[in-house]
Design a protein around this motif. Structure first.
Motif, PDB file in Angstrom:
ATOM      1  N   PHE A 160     -47.010  -6.015 -19.604  1.00  0.00           N
ATOM      2  CA  PHE A 160     -46.221  -6.838 -18.678  1.00  0.00           C
ATOM      3  C   PHE A 160     -44.755  -6.810 -19.082  1.00  0.00           C
ATOM      4  N   LEU A 161     -44.526  -6.832 -20.412  1.00  0.00           N
ATOM      5  CA  LEU A 161     -43.152  -6.902 -20.938  1.00  0.00           C
ATOM      6  C   LEU A 161     -42.378  -5.620 -20.626  1.00  0.00           C
ATOM      7  N   CYS A 162     -43.110  -4.507 -20.497  1.00  0.00           N
ATOM      8  CA  CYS A 162     -42.390  -3.222 -20.471  1.00  0.00           C
ATOM      9  C   CYS A 162     -42.643  -2.398 -19.216  1.00  0.00           C
ATOM     10  N   SER A 163     -43.298  -2.991 -18.207  1.00  0.00           N
ATOM     11  CA  SER A 163     -43.528  -2.196 -16.980  1.00  0.00           C
ATOM     12  C   SER A 163     -43.673  -3.145 -15.804  1.00  0.00           C
ATOM     13  N   ASN A 164     -43.900  -2.572 -14.626  1.00  0.00           N
ATOM     14  CA  ASN A 164     -44.040  -3.409 -13.429  1.00  0.00           C
ATOM     15  C   ASN A 164     -45.508  -3.732 -13.162  1.00  0.00           C
ATOM     16  N   LEU A 165     -46.295  -3.786 -14.225  1.00  0.00           N
ATOM     17  CA  LEU A 165     -47.716  -4.113 -14.076  1.00  0.00           C
ATOM     18  C   LEU A 165     -47.846  -5.456 -13.365  1.00  0.00           C
ATOM     19  N   THR A 166     -48.751  -5.514 -12.372  1.00  0.00           N
ATOM     20  CA  THR A 166     -48.903  -6.775 -11.629  1.00  0.00           C
ATOM     21  C   THR A 166     -50.302  -7.359 -11.851  1.00  0.00           C
ATOM     22  N   LYS A 167     -50.481  -8.570 -11.388  1.00  0.00           N
ATOM     23  CA  LYS A 167     -51.787  -9.240 -11.480  1.00  0.00           C
ATOM     24  C   LYS A 167     -52.826  -8.404 -10.717  1.00  0.00           C
ATOM     25  N   GLN A 168     -52.391  -7.846  -9.555  1.00  0.00           N
ATOM     26  CA  GLN A 168     -53.287  -7.010  -8.742  1.00  0.00           C
ATOM     27  C   GLN A 168     -53.743  -5.794  -9.536  1.00  0.00           C
ATOM     28  N   ASP A 169     -52.771  -5.178 -10.268  1.00  0.00           N
ATOM     29  CA  ASP A 169     -53.129  -4.007 -11.083  1.00  0.00           C
ATOM     30  C   ASP A 169     -54.180  -4.389 -12.113  1.00  0.00           C
ATOM     31  N   LEU A 170     -53.992  -5.557 -12.744  1.00  0.00           N
ATOM     32  CA  LEU A 170     -54.931  -5.983 -13.800  1.00  0.00           C
ATOM     33  C   LEU A 170     -56.321  -6.222 -13.224  1.00  0.00           C
ATOM     34  N   LEU A 171     -56.359  -6.828 -12.045  1.00  0.00           N
ATOM     35  CA  LEU A 171     -57.670  -7.087 -11.420  1.00  0.00           C
ATOM     36  C   LEU A 171     -58.353  -5.762 -11.087  1.00  0.00           C
ATOM     37  N   LEU A 172     -57.556  -4.819 -10.631  1.00  0.00           N
ATOM     38  CA  LEU A 172     -58.120  -3.490 -10.312  1.00  0.00           C
ATOM     39  C   LEU A 172     -58.645  -2.819 -11.581  1.00  0.00           C
ATOM     40  N   LEU A 173     -57.865  -2.914 -12.662  1.00  0.00           N
ATOM     41  CA  LEU A 173     -58.290  -2.301 -13.927  1.00  0.00           C
ATOM     42  C   LEU A 173     -59.539  -2.986 -14.488  1.00  0.00           C
ATOM     43  N   ASN A 174     -59.613  -4.307 -14.297  1.00  0.00           N
ATOM     44  CA  ASN A 174     -60.811  -5.020 -14.750  1.00  0.00           C
ATOM     45  C   ASN A 174     -62.045  -4.527 -14.009  1.00  0.00           C
ATOM     46  N   SER A 175     -61.883  -4.335 -12.690  1.00  0.00           N
ATOM     47  CA  SER A 175     -63.031  -3.848 -11.903  1.00  0.00           C
ATOM     48  C   SER A 175     -63.434  -2.457 -12.368  1.00  0.00           C
ATOM     49  N   LYS A 176     -62.429  -1.615 -12.619  1.00  0.00           N
ATOM     50  CA  LYS A 176     -62.735  -0.249 -13.087  1.00  0.00           C
ATOM     51  C   LYS A 176     -63.452  -0.314 -14.442  1.00  0.00           C
ATOM     52  N   TYR A 177     -63.020  -1.259 -15.279  1.00  0.00           N
ATOM     53  CA  TYR A 177     -63.593  -1.394 -16.621  1.00  0.00           C
ATOM     54  C   TYR A 177     -65.075  -1.739 -16.530  1.00  0.00           C
ATOM     55  N   VAL A 178     -65.440  -2.721 -15.709  1.00  0.00           N
ATOM     56  CA  VAL A 178     -66.858  -3.122 -15.656  1.00  0.00           C
ATOM     57  C   VAL A 178     -67.693  -2.055 -14.959  1.00  0.00           C
ATOM     58  N   GLU A 179     -67.078  -1.302 -14.052  1.00  0.00           N
ATOM     59  CA  GLU A 179     -67.806  -0.173 -13.445  1.00  0.00           C
ATOM     60  C   GLU A 179     -68.141   0.869 -14.518  1.00  0.00           C
ATOM     61  N   LEU A 180     -67.189   1.090 -15.401  1.00  0.00           N
ATOM     62  CA  LEU A 180     -67.398   2.085 -16.479  1.00  0.00           C
ATOM     63  C   LEU A 180     -68.443   1.603 -17.474  1.00  0.00           C
ATOM     64  N   LEU A 181     -68.483   0.296 -17.728  1.00  0.00           N
ATOM     65  CA  LEU A 181     -69.534  -0.242 -18.605  1.00  0.00           C
ATOM     66  C   LEU A 181     -70.903   0.124 -18.032  1.00  0.00           C
ATOM     67  N   ALA A 182     -71.057  -0.117 -16.749  1.00  0.00           N
ATOM     68  CA  ALA A 182     -72.349   0.150 -16.092  1.00  0.00           C
ATOM     69  C   ALA A 182     -72.654   1.643 -16.083  1.00  0.00           C
ATOM     70  N   ALA A 183     -71.611   2.462 -15.901  1.00  0.00           N
ATOM     71  CA  ALA A 183     -71.823   3.924 -15.833  1.00  0.00           C
ATOM     72  C   ALA A 183     -72.231   4.490 -17.182  1.00  0.00           C
ATOM     73  N   ILE A 184     -71.662   3.929 -18.258  1.00  0.00           N
ATOM     74  CA  ILE A 184     -71.940   4.482 -19.602  1.00  0.00           C
ATOM     75  C   ILE A 184     -73.227   3.910 -20.195  1.00  0.00           C
ATOM     76  N   ARG A 185     -73.621   2.686 -19.774  1.00  0.00           N
ATOM     77  CA  ARG A 185     -74.778   2.002 -20.361  1.00  0.00           C
ATOM     78  C   ARG A 185     -75.997   2.904 -20.509  1.00  0.00           C
ATOM     79  N   PRO A 186     -76.384   3.680 -19.474  1.00  0.00           N
ATOM     80  CA  PRO A 186     -77.607   4.483 -19.584  1.00  0.00           C
ATOM     81  C   PRO A 186     -77.522   5.557 -20.677  1.00  0.00           C
TER      82      PRO A 186
END
Ligand SMILES: CCCCCCCC/C=C\CCCCCCCCC/C=C/C(=O)SCCNC(=O)CCNC(=O)[C@H](O)C(C)(C)COP(=O)(O)OP(=O)(O)OC[C@H]1O[C@@H](n2cnc3c(N)ncnc32)[C@H](O)[C@@H]1OP(=O)(O)O
Ligand SMILES: Cc1cc2nc3c(=O)[nH]c(=O)nc-3n(C[C@H](O)[C@H](O)[C@H](O)COP(=O)(O)OP(=O)(O)OC[C@H]3O[C@@H](n4cnc5c(N)ncnc54)[C@H](O)[C@@H]3O)c2cc1C
Length: 634
Positions: free
Chosen positions: A547-573
């Motif tokens: 946040f301090l060093c880029s134009n990262l927004t709350k929307q970006d973080l929510l999108l990254l969070n969704s991608k993160y949990v999708e990857l958890l599910a994809a790697i689990r098996p």
């Protein structure tokens, strides 16, 4: 009829239909198919030796018996190394890399310092003549050495070491002395009972002038009786200055005063590999156990699920699983840089020394601290059984947390990295591992959450945080603060900048290795998922920096969070298949929770039965203490 090999049905199911070739990943981690063959031969050569097995679990021995038993095995191990078909040095290197040392020497290795610091100090700082005199003796184990630098009163601040080496031009000898209690050498491994020689770091005094810390070879004990030599407690005589800075009584300055610190740089590079090996063990134990352990209720009325099916458990274990690949690839890059820099230094070209120092401090501090945090998470993810000594988590945790302190306490190393970054940024000088500080991202600061886009965010954070730290330093300077005060008052920012620099190096190593690596499509897919998971995980953990060093927004973080949990599910098996690819034998894991066959409960039971307290129904102390108490009607 062949005995049916038990395999826990859940683990068996996890291993069915693996979409990638596990051996391909094993070869990648070993450095090639031949290295895998070598490692497995070494493991068989060592782990098949019944004399290297513990008659009783080490935790039930006294301190002195533990030492004696570890020394017995270490000496036997040395004979096996000397007799090794592959030769002593290659076998030793393989032993260090495979984490085999701690599979045999569970409570500590009385001879580790001889190999990890004493011999490297001779090789890195001894003259040709000194190497000719001592190296063969050291490799043949006709002497056992340690590296004695830290004192009771000083470990970090080397310029504050009190041990003195005064050169006497009349006798052409050095008199080493510990002038105070706080000057006593403290902490050096093997110094207490094992080593009969030491490389001792001392302040060199000649003609009344202090020339700074230098390494000295000191004999500690009689080679026959092992008795400490006279005066060894607080006055050491007849040491020999390692390296060649005294010519006919005149001190000749070295080309770089920090060359005497070279041994520490080498060990910092080795530590990155060692903590990664330990993290791989912890992740394997926790992952297999999490697929064997069934607990609670996910879907009402259903059978208890494998705990690995909880997203919370995946969030605990899959980032450290990804970290083992990230740290391995970064450690490989650092090892290559070390060899390049060392070869150049031997030719008198010191240009890469600052980069090597900066990067080795950064990665040693990052890998050891992250590994320590991840090992603790792995332990916690196994519930009560993770707390048991036989789980091996306490020992693994002790080994990785030690690395946060030895070889340079991490905070101190972060500040070293910051010093290097601020200097490089201000000079805009080239610098191997700070290439991005020069080639910083130009153009709009919009965020795209592709892999490349995320790496750019890491680059912006690394550059941006150095600039924030420099702005703090300049602000203090404008207020009239002295440089040392300004530096101290900017420490929080300086450390953040150093850590962002280290993370960028690890992230780029991981991404670049996947681009360059000759990988099959299935392996590339699963490693790319791990890479993306890991760099998003770290970004989410440190979102303030971004946040301090880029134009990262709350929307970006929510999108990254969704991608993160999708990857958890994809790697689990593929979690079990991925840790199986580490190819860590049960004897190396040394944990009933992580055994390949998943026969956890029976092995836990068998381990508990080994306790001396379980050899009788009523322990003798009952009659001595408890029974009188019960009768005393307090
Ligand atoms: C049976 C047998 C089988 C055997 C098989 C083996 C089994 C083993 C198995 C596996 C391997 C195990 C894994 C590894 C185990 C390791 C065990 C290790 C045990 C522990 C040993 C120790 O702890 S030894 C002691 C370590 N101590 C330290 O690290 C001290 C830390 N402090 C410092 O380094 C310095 O004090 C510090 C740098 C912090 C400050 O020094 P100072 O002089 O004040 O420097 P400063 O003014 O800040 O900077 C000046 C200048 O110098 C540059 N510089 C500093 N240090 C270095 C360096 N090391 N190299 C290069 N340059 C350096 C610094 O950048 C500055 O430069 P400029 O900015 O001025 O240009
Ligand atoms: C398991 C183990 C094995 C070891 N083996 C050896 C060995 O074989 N040989 C050997 O010589 N040594 C060995 N050591 C000693 C080790 O190198 C030192 O403990 C280490 O360098 C830290 O120094 P210290 O103990 O003086 O800690 P200190 O530096 O006193 O740390 C105390 C606190 O002061 C802070 N601090 C210190 N300086 C600064 C600064 N400039 N700015 C900000 N904060 C600062 C630190 O961050 C820390 O929080 C070993 C240590 C351990 C734990």
């Amino acid at each position: 009829m062949s005995k049916e090999i038990y395999e826990n049905p859940d683990l068996k199911k996890e291993r069915q239909n693996c979409p990638f070739n596990k051996e391909e990943i094993t070869h990648l981690l070993d450095g090639g198919k031949e290295k895998t063959i070598e490692r497995k031969q070494l493991e068989n050569y060592i782990l098949s030796d019944e004399q290297l097995k513990d008659a009783v679990p080490m935790e039930y021995l006294s301190h002195a018996d533990k030492y004696a038993e570890e020394l017995r095995k270490a000496c036997l191990l040395m004979h096996k190394l000397a007799d090794s078909p592959a030769g002593q040095v290659p076998t030793l290197r393989a032993l260090m890399g495979a984490g085999l040392g701690s599979a045999v020497l569970k409570e500590g290795n009385p001879l580790a310092l001889h190999y990890v610091m004493f011999i490297p100090a001779l090789m890195g700082q001894g003259t040709i003549d000194q190497q000719a005199k001592w190296l063969e003796k050291a490799y043949n184990l006709n002497m056992i050495g340690t590296y004695a630098q830290t004192e009771l009163g000083h470990g970090t601040f080397l310029r504050g070491l009190e041990t003195r080496a005064t050169y006497d031009p009349k006798t052409q000898e050095f008199i080493l002395e510990s002038p105070s209690l706080t000057a006593y050498k403290w902490w050096p491994g093997s110094l207490g009972k094992t080593a009969n020689y030491a490389v001792v770091m001392a302040q060199l005094y000649t003609k009344g002038k202090c020339e700074g810390t230098h390494p000295f070879m000191v004999q500690l004990r009689d080679e026959e009786t092992h008795e400490p030599l006279p005066g060894i407690v607080n006055m050491w005589l007849n040491p020999v200055c390692i390296s060649s800075y005294i010519h006919y009584g005149t001190y000749v300055k070295p080309t770089n005063s920090k060359l005497s610190y070279a041994t520490m740089v080498f060990v910092r590079v080795v530590v990155c590999q060692d903590v990664t090996t330990n993290l791989r063990k912890a992740v394997t134990i926790a992952t297999r156990y999490s697929c064997v352990r069934r607990q609670s209720e996910l879907k009402p009325g259903d059978r208890e699920p494998q705990v690995m099916d909880y997203q919370a458990q995946q969030n605990k274990l899959l980032p450290p699983l990804a970290a083992t690949f990230a740290f391995q690839l970064a450690a490989d890059h650092l090892w290559n840089l070390y060899h390049t820099a060392n070869n150049n230094i031997e030719q008198g070209d010191l240009e890469l020394l600052p980069d090597l120092h900066g990067l080795s401090c950064a990665l040693k501090a990052l890998c050891s601290s992250e590994a320590a945090n991840f090992v603790e998470v792995c332990r916690q993810s196994c519930g009560g059984h993770g707390y048991m000594s036989c789980s091996n988590f306490p020992r693994i945790y002790g080994q990785v947390t030690a690395a946060e302190t030895y070889e340079g306490e991490n905070t101190v190393l972060w500040l070293q990295v910051a010093r290097y970054l601020v200097k490089t940024r201000k000079e805009q000088s080239g610098g191997l591992s700070v290439k991005y500080l020069i080639g910083e991202e130009k153009g709009p600061k919009t965020v795209d959450t592709t892999l490349e886009g995320i790496v750019k965010l890491y680059r912006r954070a690394a550059v941006g945080l150095v600039d924030v730290a420099i702005a703090e330093l300049d602000k203090s300077g404008r207020k009239g603060e002295a440089p040392h005060d300004a530096w101290n008052h900017a420490a929080v920012y300086l450390i953040k900048a150093a850590q962002a620099h280290a993370r960028l190096f690890v992230v780029e190593s991981f991404v670049d290795s996947l681009k360059e690596g000759k990988l099959s499509a299935p392996v590339r897919t699963v490693l790319s998922q791990l890479c993306e998971l890991f760099i998003i995980y770290w970004l989410l953990e440190r979102s303030g920096d971004f946040f301090l060093c880029s134009n990262l927004t709350k929307q970006d973080l929510l999108l990254l969070n969704s991608k993160y949990v999708e990857l958890l599910a994809a790697i689990r098996p593929q979690a079990v298949n991925l840790v199986d690819s580490f190819d860590l034998r049960d004897e190396v894991l040394n944990s009933p929770l992580g055994c390949w066959d998943g026969n956890v409960y029976q092995r836990l039971f068998d381990e508990a039965a080994k306790s001396p307290l379980n050899q009788s129904n009523v322990h003798e102390s009952f009659h001595k203490y408890l029974k009188p108490l019960l009768k005393s009607n307090l």
